[in-house]
Structures are given as C-alpha cells and as structure tokens.
Design an enzyme around this catalytic site. Structure first.
Site, PDB file in Angstrom:
ATOM      1  N   GLU A  90      -8.233  -7.223   4.409  1.00 35.12           N
ATOM      2  CA  GLU A  90      -7.561  -7.640   5.630  1.00 35.12           C
ATOM      3  C   GLU A  90      -7.084  -6.417   6.415  1.00 35.12           C
ATOM      4  O   GLU A  90      -6.686  -5.409   5.841  1.00 35.12           O
ATOM      5  CB  GLU A  90      -6.396  -8.572   5.298  1.00 35.12           C
ATOM      6  CG  GLU A  90      -6.909  -9.869   4.707  1.00 35.12           C
ATOM      7  CD  GLU A  90      -5.823 -10.888   4.421  1.00 35.12           C
ATOM      8  OE1 GLU A  90      -6.094 -12.077   4.559  1.00 35.12           O
ATOM      9  OE2 GLU A  90      -4.704 -10.493   4.067  1.00 35.12           O
TER      10      GLU A  90
ATOM     11  N   CYS B  98      -3.333  -1.543  11.311  1.00 32.30           N
ATOM     12  CA  CYS B  98      -2.823  -1.388   9.946  1.00 32.30           C
ATOM     13  C   CYS B  98      -4.010  -1.596   9.006  1.00 32.30           C
ATOM     14  O   CYS B  98      -4.518  -2.711   8.886  1.00 32.30           O
ATOM     15  CB  CYS B  98      -1.738  -2.450   9.752  1.00 32.30           C
ATOM     16  SG  CYS B  98      -1.049  -2.516   8.110  1.00 32.30           S
TER      17      CYS B  98
ATOM     18  N   CYS C 269      -4.687  -3.800  -5.319  1.00 27.22           N
ATOM     19  CA  CYS C 269      -3.894  -2.598  -5.589  1.00 27.22           C
ATOM     20  C   CYS C 269      -3.447  -2.622  -7.047  1.00 27.22           C
ATOM     21  O   CYS C 269      -3.025  -3.663  -7.549  1.00 27.22           O
ATOM     22  CB  CYS C 269      -2.669  -2.549  -4.669  1.00 27.22           C
ATOM     23  SG  CYS C 269      -1.633  -1.089  -4.948  1.00 27.22           S
TER      24      CYS C 269
ATOM     25  N   CYS D  40       3.524  -4.055  -7.425  1.00 23.75           N
ATOM     26  CA  CYS D  40       4.890  -4.315  -6.952  1.00 23.75           C
ATOM     27  C   CYS D  40       5.107  -5.828  -6.883  1.00 23.75           C
ATOM     28  O   CYS D  40       4.247  -6.553  -6.377  1.00 23.75           O
ATOM     29  CB  CYS D  40       5.111  -3.685  -5.579  1.00 23.75           C
ATOM     30  SG  CYS D  40       4.792  -1.910  -5.579  1.00 23.75           S
TER      31      CYS D  40
ATOM     32  N   CYS E   4       4.855  -7.876  -3.492  1.00 22.34           N
ATOM     33  CA  CYS E   4       3.717  -7.613  -2.611  1.00 22.34           C
ATOM     34  C   CYS E   4       2.521  -8.519  -2.925  1.00 22.34           C
ATOM     35  O   CYS E   4       2.073  -8.587  -4.073  1.00 22.34           O
ATOM     36  CB  CYS E   4       3.311  -6.154  -2.754  1.00 22.34           C
ATOM     37  SG  CYS E   4       1.792  -5.740  -1.888  1.00 22.34           S
TER      38      CYS E   4
ATOM     39  N   CYS F 202       2.115  -6.072   7.970  1.00 19.36           N
ATOM     40  CA  CYS F 202       1.570  -5.078   7.052  1.00 19.36           C
ATOM     41  C   CYS F 202       2.233  -5.270   5.695  1.00 19.36           C
ATOM     42  O   CYS F 202       3.393  -5.613   5.607  1.00 19.36           O
ATOM     43  CB  CYS F 202       1.881  -3.670   7.534  1.00 19.36           C
ATOM     44  SG  CYS F 202       0.874  -3.179   8.902  1.00 19.36           S
TER      45      CYS F 202
HETATM   46  N1  SAH Z   1       0.698   0.924  -1.065  1.00 20.34           N
HETATM   47  C1  SAH Z   1       1.371   1.541   0.015  1.00 20.34           C
HETATM   48  C2  SAH Z   1       0.897   1.077   1.369  1.00 20.34           C
HETATM   49  C3  SAH Z   1       0.629  -0.391   1.570  1.00 20.34           C
HETATM   50  S1  SAH Z   1       2.009  -1.474   1.524  1.00 20.34           S
HETATM   51  C4  SAH Z   1       2.863   1.388  -0.131  1.00 20.34           C
HETATM   52  O1  SAH Z   1       3.298   0.600  -0.947  1.00 20.34           O
HETATM   53  O2  SAH Z   1       3.595   2.100   0.550  1.00 20.34           O
HETATM   54  C5  SAH Z   1       2.819  -1.144   3.090  1.00 20.34           C
HETATM   55  C6  SAH Z   1       4.297  -1.502   3.105  1.00 20.34           C
HETATM   56  O3  SAH Z   1       4.508  -2.918   3.063  1.00 20.34           O
HETATM   57  C7  SAH Z   1       5.050  -0.934   1.928  1.00 20.34           C
HETATM   58  O4  SAH Z   1       6.251  -0.365   2.341  1.00 20.34           O
HETATM   59  C8  SAH Z   1       5.294  -2.166   1.089  1.00 20.34           C
HETATM   60  O5  SAH Z   1       6.353  -1.998   0.211  1.00 20.34           O
HETATM   61  C9  SAH Z   1       5.535  -3.208   2.143  1.00 20.34           C
HETATM   62  N2  SAH Z   1       5.451  -4.595   1.665  1.00 20.34           N
HETATM   63  C10 SAH Z   1       4.765  -5.075   0.607  1.00 20.34           C
HETATM   64  N3  SAH Z   1       4.958  -6.409   0.473  1.00 20.34           N
HETATM   65  C11 SAH Z   1       5.780  -6.785   1.469  1.00 20.34           C
HETATM   66  C12 SAH Z   1       6.355  -8.023   1.843  1.00 20.34           C
HETATM   67  N4  SAH Z   1       6.091  -9.153   1.191  1.00 20.34           N
HETATM   68  N5  SAH Z   1       7.177  -8.041   2.918  1.00 20.34           N
HETATM   69  C13 SAH Z   1       7.423  -6.906   3.610  1.00 20.34           C
HETATM   70  N6  SAH Z   1       6.908  -5.704   3.302  1.00 20.34           N
HETATM   71  C14 SAH Z   1       6.107  -5.631   2.228  1.00 20.34           C
HETATM   72 FE1  SF4 Z   2       0.300  -1.638  -3.858  1.00 19.32          FE
HETATM   73 FE2  SF4 Z   2       1.643  -3.501  -2.540  1.00 19.32          FE
HETATM   74 FE3  SF4 Z   2       2.957  -1.835  -4.120  1.00 19.32          FE
HETATM   75 FE4  SF4 Z   2       1.886  -0.931  -1.826  1.00 19.32          FE
HETATM   76  S1  SF4 Z   2       3.542  -2.428  -2.032  1.00 19.32           S
HETATM   77  S2  SF4 Z   2       1.782   0.019  -3.852  1.00 19.32           S
HETATM   78  S3  SF4 Z   2       0.044  -2.220  -1.712  1.00 19.32           S
HETATM   79  S4  SF4 Z   2       1.419  -3.334  -4.772  1.00 19.32           S
END
Ligand code: SAH
Ligand code: SF4
Length: 328
Positions: free
Chosen positions: A76, A90, A97, A101, A104, A319
C-alpha cells in the site's frame, strides 16, 4: 530490463525512454510518441510500464493505492495532499515488517520480503502520474508506509538516489524522510551519506519498559544506543530529527510520561510529533484532552512538539496503518 530491450537501437533512445517515463509520465509505451511505433509495441511487450493498482479516495484529500507486485504480493502507498500545496507520497519499503510493533497493522501481518529499488520508485511514479492530471507534482516522499526502511537500506537509498536524479523525477534530497523504529546501523549509515535525507525516529515511549511492551524490537535496539546514534547523526548533519510519538490511551499518554519524554530528549536537535493512533485490533487512541495535556507538559519543558492531524482514516490510509489485507 529497458537497457536490454534497447539493444541495437541508437544511443539516444535510452534518454527518450527515460523522458517518456519520468518527465512526460506516460502510463504506457503507446503514449511515448517520440518513439517509432514498432519500438513502442516491442517495449510494451518486453518491459511494460503500466502499474497494477486499485485506488481508494478519502474526503480529507488523501488517497490510497493497493499495488499488486509481479509476484502477486500487495503493498500500500498513500498520497497526502496538504493544504499548503505539498503532495507527500508515503511509500512502503517492505512487504509486511519483521519488527512486530503491537499497535501497527503492518507489524501484525509479519514479514514477506524486501521491495526492490524499482518497486519503491514505482510507488512514487504512480502518484506522479495521477497528480499530473490536475497539473500537480509530488513534492515529498516519506518512508512511513509498510516496513522498516533500514532493514532494506540499499534498495531504499538506491530508490532515493534514483528519484533525486535530474534525468528522472529530480526531487531534492531534503524532500525525503526515512522513519525508523531504531535500527542503529541504519542511522549510522545515513549519517555518512552525502545526500541530506531527513530522519524520523519512532520513539513512542521514553522509558524502556513501556517501549519494550509495545515495540519488541526495543530489546534488540535499546533506547540509549539508538539515541547515541541519533546524536551523532545530528552533530554531523545539523539536521533536526522528528521524534514520532503515537498517542495510545493508558499506555504512553500520562503527564508523568510527558515529563519523562522531555527529560529524555533534553538537548537533542529535534522535535516531537504527536500522532493520533489509528485504531487497529489493539489499544484505544488517547483522548483529545490527554493529547492536549501531554503537549502542554512538553511545551512547559521547552520541547518543541507538533500534532499530526488525522487523515485518511476512512480508507485506513494514514501512514503506518497499512496492512494490505490481500497478503494474509
Ligand atoms: N517502520 C518504520 C516506518 C513505517 S511506520 C517505523 O516504524 O518508523 C511509520 C509510522 O507510523 C511509525 O512512526 C509508526 O510507529 C506509526 N504507526 C504504526 N501504526 C500506527 C497506527 N496504528 N496509528 C498511528 N501511527 C502508527
Ligand atoms: Fe514495522 Fe510497523 Fe513497527 Fe514500523 S511501526 S517497525 S512498520 S511494525
């Protein structure tokens, strides 16, 4: 692939093709009117430039593309049209990944594979083509889609260098931002690059216990080590780092945690971006009141903080909320 397809053709053809793809933003070779018809037909067959994508639009000005890759996996990509005229794409750097997390959507689907340079470039190209219809351009690219960009460092940097090239999209290095969950060796490498790319760090909690709870990767890349690397990056580049902080109800949003955050980041060259949590299957977003109080504490401590507004919620296009359900 293009080079191979052009074997035996005059040298200038390569430039013409690049022009058609990246300047004229042709959707298919049939639109590349500077090329002879037979060549267009041949290219269409051996190296097509159409992109398989399904689009979803949001009233708030964002748009999400579900792109199907050659091997059938899906990623996406999101376009955020800001009120000030910026058009930010974005992009995803991986399918899924491995960082896992808890908050996420991408993390929840696990890791499938890294994207190639061209698969990253293609995401920008798709929106460059769409924006051209309204006379607009891509102005910024952020690696905040699916995946951890620093676990795919070489392809991510190759894509940035490619898009930065005057013969392609010609987007200035400072228009790119890479967001990392804290891969220290990636931060170190970025600091050594000639290109001045922006860095964002997904901090989300100032204390190790809370951070480890929501970001298991904190055990592998502990905060002190990451912050040390960030400090070196800012000393070398003099560029401000964005500390991303997703506001999750009852997890990381108390005034005490704001105090801790202010203490932790004292002296760093950067600012905090408070992000509203987009609901996945875990946790609840912080209330507007908690966010306001949290921000107040940071301001009282003179730590610069901004609030990232909600966008693309109805199409799950913020994003970091990308999941490409198709892959499950
Ligand atoms: N893996 C990288 C980049 C992709 S995620 C990282 O984690 O930084 C981009 C951003 O979106 C990160 O700051 C992540 O923590 C945030 N993010 C992930 N899930 C989210 C959610 N459900 N709501 C808001 N932000 C989220
Ligand atoms: Fe991976 Fe999502 Fe964590 Fe970014 S926030 S490192 S995309 S699992």
């Amino acid at each position: 692939m293009l080079k191979k397809a052009l074997e035996g053709e005059p040298k200038y053809r390569f430039k013409q093709c690049y022009r058609a793809i990246f300047v004229d933003l042709a959707e298919s070779w049939s639109e590349a009117s500077s090329l002879p018809v037979e060549l267009r037909e041949k290219l269409e067959e051996v190296c097509p430039i159409s992109i398989r994508a399904e689009m979803k639009e949001d009233a708030g000005g964002s748009e999400k593309a579900l792109i199907t890759l050659a091997d059938g996996l899906a990623i996406e990509t999101v376009l955020i049209a800001h009120e000030d005229g910026r058009n930010t794409v974005c992009v995803s750097s991986q399918v899924g990944c491995p960082m896992g997390c808890l908050f996420c959507a991408t993390g929840r689907i696990g890791f499938k594979r890294n994207l190639t340079r061209d698969e990253i470039v293609e995401q920008v190209l798709l929106f460059a083509r769409r924006l051209k219809l309204s006379g607009d351009k891509v102005t910024n690219v952020v690696f905040m889609g699916m995946g951890e960009p620093f676990l795919n460092y070489d392809n991510v940097m190759a894509a940035i260098k490619f898009l930065n090239d005057p013969d392609t999209i010609n987007l200035g290095a400072r228009r790119f931002s890479i967001s990392t969950a804290g891969v220290t060796h990636g931060i170190k490498k970025l600091a050594a690059e000639k290109l001045e790319v922006n860095l964002a760090f997904s901090l989300h909690a100032a204390d190790e216990a809370t951070r480890s709870k929501i970001m298991p990767i904190n055990k592998k890349f502990p905060l002190p080590a990451v912050l040390k690397e960030i400090n070196k990056y800012t000393e070398k580049t003099r560029r401000r780092v964005m500390f991303e902080y997703v506001m999750i109800d009852g997890i990381n949003d108390s005034p005490k945690q704001a105090e801790e955050l202010a203490r932790l980041l004292k002296g760093y060259l950067g600012f905090v971006n408070l992000i509203s949590y987009n609901r996945t299957d875990m946790f609840r977003p912080s209330s507007a009141e908690s966010i306001r109080r949290f921000k107040q504490v940071l301001e009282k401590n003179r730590l610069p903080a901004v609030e990232r507004h909600r966008f693309g919620e109805s199409i799950e296009a913020a994003c970091g909320q990308l999941s490409a359900r198709k892959n499950r």
